[in-house]
Scaffold this motif. Sequence first.
Motif, PDB file in Angstrom:
ATOM      1  N   UNK A  41       0.834  -1.189   0.000  1.00 18.83           N
ATOM      2  CA  UNK A  41       0.000   0.000   0.000  1.00 18.83           C
ATOM      3  C   UNK A  41       0.875   1.247   0.000  1.00 18.83           C
ATOM      4  N   UNK A  42       0.413   2.275  -0.694  1.00 16.62           N
ATOM      5  CA  UNK A  42       1.135   3.540  -0.712  1.00 16.62           C
ATOM      6  C   UNK A  42       0.734   4.396   0.488  1.00 16.62           C
ATOM      7  N   UNK A  43       1.610   5.321   0.883  1.00 16.27           N
ATOM      8  CA  UNK A  43       1.311   6.281   1.946  1.00 16.27           C
ATOM      9  C   UNK A  43       1.467   7.691   1.382  1.00 16.27           C
ATOM     10  N   UNK A  44       0.400   8.474   1.390  1.00 16.73           N
ATOM     11  CA  UNK A  44       0.436   9.814   0.843  1.00 16.73           C
ATOM     12  C   UNK A  44       1.185  10.771   1.760  1.00 16.73           C
ATOM     13  N   UNK A  45       1.806  11.768   1.154  1.00 21.24           N
ATOM     14  CA  UNK A  45       2.397  12.870   1.905  1.00 21.24           C
ATOM     15  C   UNK A  45       1.349  13.973   1.996  1.00 21.24           C
ATOM     16  N   UNK A  50       0.916  21.562   8.468  1.00 22.23           N
ATOM     17  CA  UNK A  50       1.656  22.619   7.777  1.00 22.23           C
ATOM     18  C   UNK A  50       3.123  22.244   7.608  1.00 22.23           C
ATOM     19  N   UNK A  51       3.355  20.919   7.551  1.00 19.90           N
ATOM     20  CA  UNK A  51       4.625  20.323   7.175  1.00 19.90           C
ATOM     21  C   UNK A  51       4.321  19.185   6.211  1.00 19.90           C
ATOM     22  N   UNK A  52       5.295  18.758   5.448  1.00 14.32           N
ATOM     23  CA  UNK A  52       5.137  17.582   4.605  1.00 14.32           C
ATOM     24  C   UNK A  52       5.427  16.334   5.423  1.00 14.32           C
ATOM     25  N   UNK A  53       4.372  15.530   5.670  1.00 12.18           N
ATOM     26  CA  UNK A  53       4.517  14.322   6.471  1.00 12.18           C
ATOM     27  C   UNK A  53       3.669  13.212   5.879  1.00 12.18           C
ATOM     28  N   UNK A  54       4.071  11.971   6.130  1.00  7.48           N
ATOM     29  CA  UNK A  54       3.280  10.829   5.697  1.00  7.48           C
ATOM     30  C   UNK A  54       1.965  10.807   6.466  1.00  7.48           C
ATOM     31  N   UNK A  55       0.891  10.481   5.764  1.00  8.46           N
ATOM     32  CA  UNK A  55      -0.422  10.441   6.398  1.00  8.46           C
ATOM     33  C   UNK A  55      -0.450   9.449   7.554  1.00  8.46           C
ATOM     34  N   UNK A  56       0.416   8.445   7.515  1.00 13.99           N
ATOM     35  CA  UNK A  56       0.443   7.437   8.581  1.00 13.99           C
ATOM     36  C   UNK A  56       1.221   7.900   9.804  1.00 13.99           C
ATOM     37  N   UNK A  57       2.043   8.936   9.646  1.00 16.71           N
ATOM     38  CA  UNK A  57       2.861   9.407  10.757  1.00 16.71           C
ATOM     39  C   UNK A  57       2.229  10.569  11.508  1.00 16.71           C
ATOM     40  N   UNK A  59      -0.192  12.412  13.883  1.00 22.60           N
ATOM     41  CA  UNK A  59      -0.977  11.975  15.047  1.00 22.60           C
ATOM     42  C   UNK A  59      -2.304  12.727  15.140  1.00 22.60           C
ATOM     43  N   UNK A  60      -3.046  12.734  14.053  1.00 23.43           N
ATOM     44  CA  UNK A  60      -4.399  13.270  14.022  1.00 23.43           C
ATOM     45  C   UNK A  60      -5.207  12.396  13.071  1.00 23.43           C
ATOM     46  N   UNK A  61      -6.521  12.359  13.232  1.00 18.39           N
ATOM     47  CA  UNK A  61      -7.342  11.591  12.294  1.00 18.39           C
ATOM     48  C   UNK A  61      -7.481  12.354  10.981  1.00 18.39           C
ATOM     49  N   UNK A  62      -6.961  11.786   9.927  1.00 19.57           N
ATOM     50  CA  UNK A  62      -6.957  12.454   8.625  1.00 19.57           C
ATOM     51  C   UNK A  62      -7.179  11.424   7.528  1.00 19.57           C
ATOM     52  N   UNK A  63      -7.967  11.804   6.538  1.00 18.92           N
ATOM     53  CA  UNK A  63      -8.140  11.008   5.327  1.00 18.92           C
ATOM     54  C   UNK A  63      -7.586  11.805   4.161  1.00 18.92           C
ATOM     55  N   UNK A  64      -6.893  11.145   3.272  1.00 18.61           N
ATOM     56  CA  UNK A  64      -6.349  11.807   2.093  1.00 18.61           C
ATOM     57  C   UNK A  64      -6.646  10.949   0.873  1.00 18.61           C
ATOM     58  N   UNK A  65      -7.216  11.569  -0.142  1.00 15.23           N
ATOM     59  CA  UNK A  65      -7.532  10.880  -1.390  1.00 15.23           C
ATOM     60  C   UNK A  65      -6.626  11.451  -2.477  1.00 15.23           C
ATOM     61  N   UNK A  66      -5.807  10.615  -3.078  1.00 11.45           N
ATOM     62  CA  UNK A  66      -4.862  11.096  -4.087  1.00 11.45           C
ATOM     63  C   UNK A  66      -5.581  11.432  -5.385  1.00 11.45           C
ATOM     64  N   UNK A  67      -4.925  12.243  -6.200  1.00 16.35           N
ATOM     65  CA  UNK A  67      -5.474  12.564  -7.509  1.00 16.35           C
ATOM     66  C   UNK A  67      -5.669  11.335  -8.361  1.00 16.35           C
ATOM     67  N   UNK A 543      -5.479   4.936  16.854  1.00 16.47           N
ATOM     68  CA  UNK A 543      -4.423   3.971  16.553  1.00 16.47           C
ATOM     69  C   UNK A 543      -4.266   3.877  15.048  1.00 16.47           C
ATOM     70  N   UNK A 544      -3.012   3.985  14.572  1.00 16.90           N
ATOM     71  CA  UNK A 544      -2.686   3.778  13.166  1.00 16.90           C
ATOM     72  C   UNK A 544      -1.613   2.704  13.093  1.00 16.90           C
ATOM     73  N   UNK A 545      -1.813   1.718  12.217  1.00 18.91           N
ATOM     74  CA  UNK A 545      -0.828   0.648  12.112  1.00 18.91           C
ATOM     75  C   UNK A 545      -0.843   0.040  10.728  1.00 18.91           C
ATOM     76  N   UNK A 546       0.280  -0.517  10.328  1.00 20.63           N
ATOM     77  CA  UNK A 546       0.379  -1.306   9.105  1.00 20.63           C
ATOM     78  C   UNK A 546       0.872  -2.695   9.485  1.00 20.63           C
TER      79      UNK A 546
END
Length: 744
Positions: A41-45, A50-57, A59-67, A543-546
Amino acid sequence: MRKTTLMGAASLSACAIAAGLSLGVATSASAQTAAAPVTELDALIVTATKRNESVRDVAIPISAVSGADLQKINANSLADYIVRLPGVTFNDYQPGISEVVVRGISATTYHEQGQTTTGYYLNEVVVVEPGFPIGIPDVDTFDLDRVEVLRGPQGTLFGSSTLGGLVNYVAKTANTSQYQAAASGLLGTTKNAGQANYAIKAMVNIPIVEDKLGVRLTGLQRFDAGFLDNPGTKEDGVNDFRTRGLRGSLVFTPAEGTKLTFLSAYQDSLLDDQTYLSHDYVRNTARAEPQETDFWLNSLRLDQDVGFADLTLLGSTNHKTNTTTYSYPYAYVTGVTTGSGSAYSTGAAKADIDTFEGRLASKEDDRLKWLIGASYMRAKKSSADRIYQPGAAAYINAHPGDFGGYSGSVLAPNDAIYGYISDTLNKDFGIFGEVSYKFTPQWEITVGGRYYDTKNTATITNAAGSLGAGSYSPTASSFGTSQKEDGFTPKVTLAFRPQKGVMAYATYSRGFRVGGPNPNAAILAGIPTSYGSDTVDNYEAGLKTTLLENRLSLDISVFHLKWKDIQARLFTAAPYYYSYVTNAGSAKVDGVEFAGQFKVSQHIAFSNSTTYQEAKLTTMLPDSFAVGGGYAAGTTLPGSSKWSTSNTLSFEFPEVSLQPTFEVAHRYLSKAPVAFGNPNTRGNFNIFDLRASIAPTDKIRVLGFVNNFTNEYGILNAPFTDQAAPAYSIVRPRTAGVRVDVTF
């Protein structure tokens, strides 16, 4: 409106895909080069902090849908994808001003009269002004890099209007090193619509000076054919909706560590007649109710490496307009409620939003990172609304005793029987910051906050007029409001990362909305002239895990929200149904959100998002115009469904000729009340979508799709079902078509 009859696009889609697959079988060699299957699975940045971080790293609940994912699911607008994310619903009532609701934080399924409970951003620039939003840009997804949805209050880094969360569209900007071009064309049909749906979109990226200067241009036009019939106007397929857009960006990197980005985005929409209906696929109004909205945003951003930190300066201007006509079935001055003599209104509004933000962010460090910044927004808005009734002036002249002896020229000039002009000015200043510290390699604490200082002024002028015999005002009246407030929104997060790919966190955060005026206060006793701010306090753990060698990702969060001094949009009793906002009552929302992705094999993937929540008043919400004087503690918040779920099963065969893909998507929304004190509900429906695609060459992909395959008649909204003219909106009927994407 309906003009022609088309062959069902479902047949067209099936033929196109079948022909492509037959071609693949008949041809042993393809012009394309087969790709290797992907097993991880890919991990979006993302830029949620207000920094570039992996969506998995993060520590907030966030959903990201890539183009790329937006393209795969044939998403064009919010309704196509936003409801598939955990904790999110969509008050899809009027295109161009429909609102996203996160975690049930909403007191209406219509439009918030005050500031929205969800923030909306385009490349980190706010695009919705305080107060009643004259437009909520539903940015077309073509050439977007991604869409980020942050759940829970985001008052620390993003300021007001983020009670429930925020939506951040991220448009692609110019690439200074690579020539790129792409085009997309779509043709389809919708059940009960007589015209074709179509879309034409194109993008070109040109590096003018390699690695120094680049430009990117995007243009699009999309047409969604109307599927509602209006016997009142004697037209079928009346709710045609057209969207046009232009985006351009210029990126200049004069030296290492320096980057200037200019972004200009324009989008307009035209709705021929409103999308709400009275039954089946029928809406019945004496007149068409067209609506036009547009926005034009320009922003300039500087990213500068200053050695010890990264400096970002971001300024923007945004001009928005909205023009809307409504047909009124009420027995006003003349008593006529049908035909050309019935009442109607026209509204014209514009807003100008200017923003600036500057911030410093520390360099990457194993233990300590920090961010500090300041922001300013100035939003100026004006709107003029008038109700007209043909023949009103003549009727008043013929019945002077019913109108205090005043003439029609006084109470109904040019047959205008009511109207107001509203001019508002909002100013918002904030200082914000966050500090994160790892006191062990596994444990990290983040503390942040925002000091805000907001001001708003308004002048409301109500014109002379009369809505009926015995109810008249021979002179115009004006009133003004002025509000000022400052405060602090804190945030604390504790994160635990015991090993790579596993993170647990707990967060407290706060969001707020500014207050504003009630334009109808001067014409009806009992309506307050203004309303104040409201706040949401958020307590959550996640909790976020792979797992399984990065084939399975899980994201789980549990939350408790406390909403205080709710800005409740209410309506007066018949026959006028004037809207107003009052601060009243409090509520709580308790819920669990889950999102998971599983790469079952090289060719099969499955994803699910599920939300369970209970959103209820915790104290009585007073309403002097309601039966019983208000709504009791324990009343469910409007539009808050207990259950929502979305599932997608995908099949991809990149190593096979034509690289075919197949996808089945499903979503379910449980029932929810449509308004306080209204027994009607929305939701309680299942929607299934089907998609299949092939790639005849490595530059071309053909997609066939059927949305709402079972043609479910799902009710999305029904806020006015208890009024004189019941009105609700529905899921778009079965829609099928073919899309062709080309890259160069």
